[in-house]
Design an enzyme around this catalytic site. Sequence first.
Site, PDB file in Angstrom:
ATOM      1  N   ASP A 186      41.671  33.537  40.842  1.00 12.35           N
ATOM      2  CA  ASP A 186      43.677  33.496  40.593  1.00 12.35           C
ATOM      3  C   ASP A 186      43.872  33.645  41.893  1.00 12.35           C
ATOM      4  OD1 ASP A 186      42.503  32.972  37.893  1.00 12.35           O
ATOM      5  OD2 ASP A 186      44.149  34.448  37.127  1.00 12.35           O
ATOM      6  N   HIS A 220      39.475  37.041  42.057  1.00 13.13           N
ATOM      7  CA  HIS A 220      40.622  36.462  42.758  1.00 13.13           C
ATOM      8  C   HIS A 220      39.843  36.144  44.168  1.00 13.13           C
ATOM      9  CE1 HIS A 220      42.617  39.227  39.682  1.00 13.13           C
ATOM     10  NE2 HIS A 220      43.589  38.226  39.756  1.00 13.13           N
TER      11      HIS A 220
HETATM   12 NI    NI Z   1      47.346  36.366  39.304  1.00 23.41          NI
END
Ligand code: NI
Length: 228
Positions: free
Chosen positions: A41, A185
């Site tokens: 993400d 991430h």
């Molecule tokens: Ni996010």
Amino acid sequence: MVIHALLAASLALTSLPAQATVNAPRSVDCSRVKCLALTFDDGPGEYTPALLKTLRKAGAKATFFLVGERVEKSPKVAKEILAQGHAIGNHTYSHAALPALLDYEILDELKVNQEVIEKATGLRPKMYRPPYGQTDERVLRVAYQAELAEILWTGTTLDWSLRDTKKIKAVVLKLAQRDGVILMHDVVPQTVKVMPEILKELKKQGYHLVTVPTLMRAKGLKAGTSYF
Ligand code: NI
């Protein structure tokens, strides 16, 4: 040994050349083999190209939930994600906590990012992930209007808080499960740095690293529905 025998058997059943199967994970049938979807993400960011290189070397596919503001800054990286066979999802235009917004603002966050991603990559995403995992029935109704399925996860690494390669590796391996979806991430440098080791270990454990659409192929993805 058992894993190798199973792999050999599944390759024989698909009657595809082994090389094609390794290089084209879209042909992976997750109802027959052990699949896992790694998801990243908040990108694209400065470490995303390094991650793409690592994934390519390992023959692994992943799913990237992109933030519109960041796609505008790095449209070429967004395009490269898709070019390398990974899947792309919408992570809103400005990384907004959606339940706090009015309906039209939620729709704006999703639809503006659809436009931004489509402009950069040529692809209009069919899935989104709500920032901070914050969602509710109202957000899902708006997502239906935006023709987006909601993808959550089975395991979250909290890599942004750990910021330690050993800890991130340990937690990913602990969270790994068949048909799982792991949240990480690509804006966390330690995650990108330790990814070669993680991929090596997951492959050793027999996982096929696939995109979310590949994982969901048999079930399908419906707009306005939440998964995982
Ligand atoms: Ni996010």
